[in-house]
Design a protein around this motif. Structure first.
Motif, mmCIF file in Angstrom:
data_model
loop_
_atom_site.group_PDB
_atom_site.id
_atom_site.type_symbol
_atom_site.label_atom_id
_atom_site.label_comp_id
_atom_site.label_asym_id
_atom_site.label_seq_id
_atom_site.Cartn_x
_atom_site.Cartn_y
_atom_site.Cartn_z
ATOM 1 N N ALA A 363 0.842 -1.202 0.000
ATOM 2 C CA ALA A 363 0.000 0.000 0.000
ATOM 3 C C ALA A 363 0.877 1.251 0.000
ATOM 4 C CB ALA A 363 -0.903 0.016 1.233
ATOM 5 N N ALA A 364 0.364 2.298 -0.608
ATOM 6 C CA ALA A 364 1.117 3.564 -0.689
ATOM 7 C C ALA A 364 0.876 4.379 0.578
ATOM 8 C CB ALA A 364 0.693 4.339 -1.918
ATOM 9 N N ALA A 365 1.112 3.764 1.723
ATOM 10 C CA ALA A 365 0.946 4.435 3.010
ATOM 11 C C ALA A 365 2.316 4.690 3.612
ATOM 12 C CB ALA A 365 0.108 3.567 3.950
ATOM 13 N N SER A 366 2.338 5.576 4.607
ATOM 14 C CA SER A 366 3.628 5.934 5.211
ATOM 15 C C SER A 366 4.272 4.747 5.909
ATOM 16 C CB SER A 366 3.440 7.092 6.193
ATOM 17 O OG SER A 366 2.475 6.740 7.181
ATOM 18 N N ARG A 367 3.467 3.853 6.477
ATOM 19 C CA ARG A 367 3.947 2.604 7.070
ATOM 20 C C ARG A 367 2.976 1.507 6.666
ATOM 21 N NH1 ARG A 367 3.924 6.179 11.153
ATOM 22 N NH2 ARG A 367 2.043 5.253 12.044
ATOM 23 N N THR A 368 3.486 0.295 6.501
ATOM 24 C CA THR A 368 2.636 -0.824 6.100
ATOM 25 C C THR A 368 3.021 -2.068 6.892
ATOM 26 O OG1 THR A 368 4.148 -1.417 4.299
ATOM 27 C CG2 THR A 368 2.329 0.071 3.758
ATOM 28 N N LEU A 369 2.192 -3.085 6.758
ATOM 29 C CA LEU A 369 2.410 -4.349 7.443
ATOM 30 C C LEU A 369 3.214 -5.310 6.566
ATOM 31 C CD1 LEU A 369 -1.089 -5.178 8.983
ATOM 32 C CD2 LEU A 369 1.012 -4.765 10.271
ATOM 33 N N THR A 370 4.284 -5.826 7.102
ATOM 34 C CA THR A 370 4.931 -7.002 6.509
ATOM 35 C C THR A 370 4.329 -8.230 7.181
ATOM 36 O OG1 THR A 370 6.662 -7.008 8.179
ATOM 37 C CG2 THR A 370 7.066 -5.704 6.169
ATOM 38 N N VAL A 371 4.662 -9.412 6.670
ATOM 39 C CA VAL A 371 4.170 -10.638 7.286
ATOM 40 C C VAL A 371 4.683 -10.751 8.723
ATOM 41 C CG1 VAL A 371 4.231 -13.155 7.161
ATOM 42 C CG2 VAL A 371 3.944 -11.815 5.069
ATOM 43 N N GLU A 372 5.929 -10.323 8.924
ATOM 44 C CA GLU A 372 6.505 -10.389 10.272
ATOM 45 C C GLU A 372 5.783 -9.430 11.231
ATOM 46 O OE1 GLU A 372 8.205 -9.950 7.462
ATOM 47 O OE2 GLU A 372 9.026 -11.986 7.276
ATOM 48 N N ARG A 373 5.507 -8.203 10.780
ATOM 49 C CA ARG A 373 4.818 -7.238 11.629
ATOM 50 C C ARG A 373 3.379 -7.689 11.885
ATOM 51 N NH1 ARG A 373 6.246 -2.173 12.445
ATOM 52 N NH2 ARG A 373 4.262 -1.260 11.765
ATOM 53 N N LEU A 374 2.791 -8.367 10.920
ATOM 54 C CA LEU A 374 1.439 -8.896 11.102
ATOM 55 C C LEU A 374 1.425 -9.928 12.234
ATOM 56 C CD1 LEU A 374 -1.383 -8.604 9.695
ATOM 57 C CD2 LEU A 374 -0.815 -10.682 8.442
ATOM 58 N N ALA A 375 2.488 -10.743 12.306
ATOM 59 C CA ALA A 375 2.578 -11.740 13.374
ATOM 60 C C ALA A 375 2.733 -11.060 14.736
ATOM 61 C CB ALA A 375 3.748 -12.684 13.112
ATOM 62 N N ARG A 376 3.545 -9.996 14.797
ATOM 63 C CA ARG A 376 3.698 -9.272 16.059
ATOM 64 C C ARG A 376 2.379 -8.613 16.465
ATOM 65 N NH1 ARG A 376 8.657 -7.548 13.792
ATOM 66 N NH2 ARG A 376 7.918 -5.410 13.539
ATOM 67 N N GLN A 377 1.671 -8.110 15.475
ATOM 68 C CA GLN A 377 0.375 -7.487 15.768
ATOM 69 C C GLN A 377 -0.601 -8.524 16.312
ATOM 70 O OE1 GLN A 377 -2.316 -6.149 12.532
ATOM 71 N NE2 GLN A 377 -2.146 -4.111 13.465
ATOM 72 N N ARG A 378 -0.560 -9.750 15.764
ATOM 73 C CA ARG A 378 -1.438 -10.810 16.249
ATOM 74 C C ARG A 378 -1.181 -11.094 17.725
ATOM 75 N NH1 ARG A 378 -0.032 -14.314 12.894
ATOM 76 N NH2 ARG A 378 -1.755 -14.075 11.410
ATOM 77 N N ASP A 379 0.081 -11.106 18.113
ATOM 78 C CA ASP A 379 0.426 -11.361 19.510
ATOM 79 C C ASP A 379 -0.084 -10.229 20.413
ATOM 80 O OD1 ASP A 379 1.672 -13.678 18.747
ATOM 81 O OD2 ASP A 379 3.689 -12.810 18.686
ATOM 82 N N GLU A 380 0.060 -8.978 19.951
ATOM 83 C CA GLU A 380 -0.403 -7.857 20.757
ATOM 84 C C GLU A 380 -1.922 -7.883 20.889
ATOM 85 O OE1 GLU A 380 -0.155 -2.994 21.197
ATOM 86 O OE2 GLU A 380 1.081 -4.009 19.702
ATOM 87 N N ILE A 381 -2.619 -8.223 19.827
ATOM 88 C CA ILE A 381 -4.082 -8.310 19.894
ATOM 89 C C ILE A 381 -4.503 -9.391 20.883
ATOM 90 C CG2 ILE A 381 -6.123 -9.032 18.572
ATOM 91 C CD1 ILE A 381 -5.004 -7.431 16.209
ATOM 92 N N ALA A 382 -3.773 -10.504 20.921
ATOM 93 C CA ALA A 382 -4.092 -11.561 21.883
ATOM 94 C C ALA A 382 -3.990 -11.035 23.314
ATOM 95 C CB ALA A 382 -3.151 -12.746 21.674
ATOM 96 N N ARG A 383 -2.981 -10.214 23.590
ATOM 97 C CA ARG A 383 -2.844 -9.643 24.934
ATOM 98 C C ARG A 383 -3.966 -8.640 25.227
ATOM 99 N NH1 ARG A 383 2.605 -9.757 23.189
ATOM 100 N NH2 ARG A 383 2.535 -7.532 22.630
ATOM 101 N N LEU A 384 -4.332 -7.844 24.210
ATOM 102 C CA LEU A 384 -5.393 -6.854 24.407
ATOM 103 C C LEU A 384 -6.749 -7.519 24.614
ATOM 104 C CD1 LEU A 384 -4.317 -4.175 21.776
ATOM 105 C CD2 LEU A 384 -4.258 -3.948 24.263
ATOM 106 N N ARG A 385 -6.961 -8.674 24.020
ATOM 107 C CA ARG A 385 -8.216 -9.394 24.237
ATOM 108 C C ARG A 385 -8.379 -9.776 25.708
ATOM 109 N NH1 ARG A 385 -7.374 -13.008 18.786
ATOM 110 N NH2 ARG A 385 -8.623 -11.697 17.368
ATOM 111 N N GLU A 386 -7.290 -10.099 26.352
ATOM 112 C CA GLU A 386 -7.350 -10.431 27.776
ATOM 113 C C GLU A 386 -7.577 -9.168 28.611
ATOM 114 O OE1 GLU A 386 -3.844 -12.507 28.871
ATOM 115 O OE2 GLU A 386 -4.241 -14.250 27.583
ATOM 116 N N ARG A 387 -6.982 -8.062 28.171
ATOM 117 C CA ARG A 387 -7.072 -6.816 28.939
ATOM 118 C C ARG A 387 -8.427 -6.144 28.763
ATOM 119 N NH1 ARG A 387 -2.113 -3.522 27.478
ATOM 120 N NH2 ARG A 387 -1.180 -5.506 28.101
ATOM 121 N N TYR A 388 -9.080 -6.354 27.621
ATOM 122 C CA TYR A 388 -10.358 -5.700 27.320
ATOM 123 C C TYR A 388 -11.398 -6.773 26.974
ATOM 124 C CZ TYR A 388 -7.653 -1.373 27.062
ATOM 125 O OH TYR A 388 -6.843 -0.294 27.360
ATOM 126 N N PRO A 389 -11.844 -7.515 27.952
ATOM 127 C CA PRO A 389 -12.767 -8.625 27.667
ATOM 128 C C PRO A 389 -14.158 -8.183 27.228
ATOM 129 C CG PRO A 389 -12.509 -8.333 30.046
ATOM 130 C CD PRO A 389 -11.505 -7.422 29.389
#
Length: 562
Positions: A363-389
Motif C-alpha cells: 500500500a502507498a501508506a507511510s507505514r505498512t504491514l509485513t508478514v513479520e509485523r502482522l505476526a507481532r500485531q497478532r500477539d499484541e491483539i491476543a494480549r489486548l483481548r485479555e485486557r479488554y474482555p
C-alpha cells in the motif's frame, strides 16, 4: 484638490454598503455626513480640504466623530481603498455580485435588505419563487439566472469534515455563552451531510430575536458582523462566514425547513402548495402537506416526498444501530495511535466488536504491514483481548488490490486472519473496464469479506472511479461480499447515491470509520452513518448493525464457498 461631489458620491456608496450589512446607525451617520458636505457646494472644496488638513471636521454640523478618519482618507484621495475595505466587509455573495457587475449597488441593497438574499441558496430560492422578478425586474432576474452556476463554482466550498468541525465548535460556543438562544441547530448542507459544503448555516429559536442577535454580535469570538437584521445575522467566525437565523417560537419549524433545503426538495414542497406558512416544528410543516416528516439527509427530491406521502419512508440507520467498527488503522501502518488506544476508544464508544485492519505491504501508506509485523500485531491483539474482555477484537488487514487483480498478501496469510478488507488505492490510470475487473476479481476472492471505499474518491479533489457499478453490485450480492460506506471525510464512499443502489441490488453494506486516530472514531462513524442515510440505508442493510456472531457467520459463509 478633491471635489466635494466626489466625496459625496463615495459616501453614498459607503451608505449602500452599510445598508447591505444592516448597520443602521452607520447608515444614518453617513447620510447626515453626505448631506452636510453636499450643502457646502463646489465652492466648499477648499474649505473642506482645510478642515481635513487641520483635522477640524468637528466644526461641520451633523458629522459623527466616528467618521472623521474616513473623511480624512477621502480628502487625501483614498476613496478607492476606503470603498474596497467596505466591500470586503459585506457577505460574500453581495461582494461577488458587485465584482461580476451583474447588478448595481442599489440592486444588491434590495437583494440583501428587502429579499434577504445573502447566500447562493437564498438567491436560488428567490429566483425559484419569483421574488426577484417582482422586486427588481425580469431583466435583473435574467442576469442573475445566467451567473448562478458561475457563483456556485466561485464559492470557497469546504469538505463536510471541516465544516462540521467549525459548525459544532460554534454551536457549542453559542450554547454555552448565549442563553438568549434556544434549540440551536446546524442546518443547510451540513445537516444534509453533503460531502462538500458551500455555506455554514445555523438556526435558533428566541422569544426576542433582535435581543438575541444583539447578544450574538457581542460574543468575544465573533470576529466581524457582515450583516444583521431583526431575524438574521451573518458573522465571521474562525475566518469563515456563518449564516445564523433566529426564529420566533411559532415560526421555528418553517425557518429550519427552509434553511436545511435542498433547493430541489423545497421546490417539491412548493409543488404541493407549500408557501412558507409559519409552523413551530418541522413535523408540523410536513403534516400540513399531508406528509410524514422527512429526515434531513433524504431531502434531495429523489422520491422522498412521494414516499412520505404514501407512508413508505424507510427507518434509516442511526448511530445507535452501529454495534462495531470493521475498518480502522493503528501505528502498525499509517495510524496515529497505538492498538491499545484504538481499542480503549472503541470501548468508550460502547462498541461490541472492532476489526483492526492496517494496510498491507504494498500500500502507498507511510507505514505498512509485513508478514513479520502482522505476526507481532497478532500477539499484541491476543494480549489486548485479555485486557479488554468487554469487546471482541477481530484481527484483519486492508489489503491492496494489485494492478493485475491479485491481493497483496497470499491466501495462507489471509486465511489466518479473522477478516479481510480489500481496496483499490491507486489513481485511476487504468480504464474503467480494467478497474471494474480488478474490483470484481477481489469480490470473488473467497477470503475477502469487505471491499472498502469502492469509488476511491477524494472529496473535493477526485470524483472516484467510473466503475461498472451494476456489475460490481451483482458480484457482491452473488458472492456475499460487503461493500463499505467509508466515514473518513476524504472518502464518504460509497456515497449516498451508490449506497442506495447497492442496497437495492441486495448488497450487504458496512458503515466504518476508516479511522487513523482514536479521537476521531466516533466523528468518522457519524459521517459514515450520515452518508448512508443519504442513500436511504436501513439497519437491515448493514452488517455491523448485527451481533458479532452474525458477523462471523457472514465471514464463514463466504469462505465456505471455496
Amino acid at each position: 484638490m478633491i471635489q466635494t461631489a466626489a466625496i459625496v458620491d463615495t459616501l453614498q456608496q459607503l451608505t449602500a454598503l452599510a445598508q447591505i450589512c444592516g448597520a443602521d446607525r452607520v447608515v444614518t451617520e453617513l447620510r447626515q455626513t453626505a448631506s452636510t458636505i453636499e450643502a457646502l457646494g463646489a465652492e466648499g472644496a477648499a474649505y473642506f480640504a482645510q478642515l481635513a488638513s487641520d483635522e477640524r471636521f468637528g466644526e461641520l454640523p451633523g458629522i459623527s466623530p466616528t467618521l472623521h478618519s474616513t473623511l480624512g482618507e477621502l480628502a487625501s484621495g483614498g476613496a478607492a481603498e476606503t470603498l474596497e475595505a467596505a466591500r470586503a466587509a459585506v457577505p460574500w455573495l453581495s461582494r461577488r455580485l458587485l465584482e461580476l457587475s451583474a447588478v448595481g449597488l442599489g440592486e444588491v441593497v434590495v437583494l440583501a435588505r428587502h429579499l434577504n438574499v445573502l447566500t447562493i441558496a437564498d438567491l436560488e430560492a428567490a429566483l425559484d419563487d419569483g421574488r426577484i422578478a417582482r422586486e427588481v425586474g425580469e431583466a435583473t432576474e435574467s442576469r442573475l439566472r445566467a451567473i448562478v452556476n458561475t457563483l456556485r463554482s466561485d464559492v470557497r466550498a469546504v469538505t463536510l469534515g471541516r465544516a462540521l468541525d467549525l459548525g459544532e465548535t460554534l454551536l457549542g460556543y453559542i450554547t454555552r455563552t448565549c442563553p438568549q438562544l434556544e434549540d440551536v441547530v446546524i442546518a443547510g448542507d451540513i445537516r444534509r451531510f453533503e460531502p462538500v459544503v458551500s455555506s455554514i448555516a445555523l438556526v435558533a429559536r428566541s422569544s426576542d430575536p433582535p435581543a438575541a442577535i444583539d447578544a450574538l454580535c457581542a460574543l468575544a469570538r465573533v470576529e466581524d458582523v457582515l450583516h444583521r437584521s431583526a431575524r438574521r445575522v451573518v458573522i465571521l467566525f474562525q475566518r469563515t462566514e456563518v449564516d445564523i437565523r433566529v426564529a420566533e417560537p411559532e415560526e421555528y419549524g418553517t425557518v429550519l425547513v427552509a434553511a436545511t433545503g435542498s433547493r430541489a426538495h423545497l421546490a417539491a414542497l412548493r409543488g404541493l402548495g407549500y408557501q412558507g406558512q409559519s409552523h413551530a416544528a418541522e413535523e408540523d410543516v410536513y403534516r400540513h402537506l399531508g406528509l410524514a416528516c422527512i429526515p434531513p439527509e433524504m431531502r434531495h427530491a429523489t422520491g422522498e416526498v412521494e414516499a412520505a406521502a404514501s407512508n413508505r419512508l424507510p427507518r434509516l440507520v442511526t448511530l445507535l444501530d452501529i454495534r462495531g467498527d470493521l475498518h480502522m488503522h493503528s501505528t502498525y501502518s499509517d495510524g496515529a495511535d497505538t492498538l491499545e488506544s484504538m481499542v480503549a476508544a472503541s470501548c468508550a464508544l460502547g462498541y461490541e466488536y472492532i476489526a483492526i485492519t492496517d494496510h498491507s505491504e504494498q500500500a502507498a501508506a507511510s507505514r505498512t504491514l509485513t508478514v513479520e509485523r502482522l505476526a507481532r500485531q497478532r500477539d499484541e491483539i491476543a494480549r489486548l483481548r485479555e485486557r479488554y474482555p468487554s469487546i471482541v477484537i477481530l484481527h484483519g488487514v486492508e489489503t491492496d488490490i494489485l494492478s493485475d487483480g491479485r491481493l497483496d498478501f497470499g491466501d495462507a496469510v489471509l486465511e489466518s486472519l479473522d477478516i479481510v478488507l480489500a481496496s483499490l488505492h491507486d489513481e485511476a490510470r487504468q480504464s474503467p473496464e480494467r478497474l471494474t475487473r480488478r474490483c470484481i476479481q477481489a469480490i470473488r476472492h473467497p477470503l475477502v469479506t469487505i471491499v472498502t471505499h469502492p469509488q476511491n474518491r477524494l472529496v473535493g479533489k477526485r470524483s472516484g472511479y467510473d466503475l461498472d457499478f451494476e456489475a460490481v453490485y451483482e458480484a457482491a450480492a452473488e458472492t456475499g461480499t460487503a461493500l463499505e460506506v467509508d466515514g473518513a471525510p476524504g472518502h464518504l464512499d460509497l456515497d449516498g447515491e451508490h449506497a442506495r443502489a447497492a442496497a437495492a441490488a441486495g448488497v450487504t453494506l458496512t458503515i466504518d470509520s476508516d479511522c487513523h486516530r482514536a479521537a476521531a472514531l466516533g466523528r468518522q462513524m457519524r459521517m459514515g452513518v450520515g452518508t448512508a442515510r443519504r442513500g436511504w440505508v436501513e439497519p437491515r442493510h448493514v452488517l455491523n448493525t448485527r451481533s458479532v456472531d452474525d458477523v462471523r457467520d457472514f465471514i464463514a459463509n463466504k469462505r465456505a464457498r471455496r
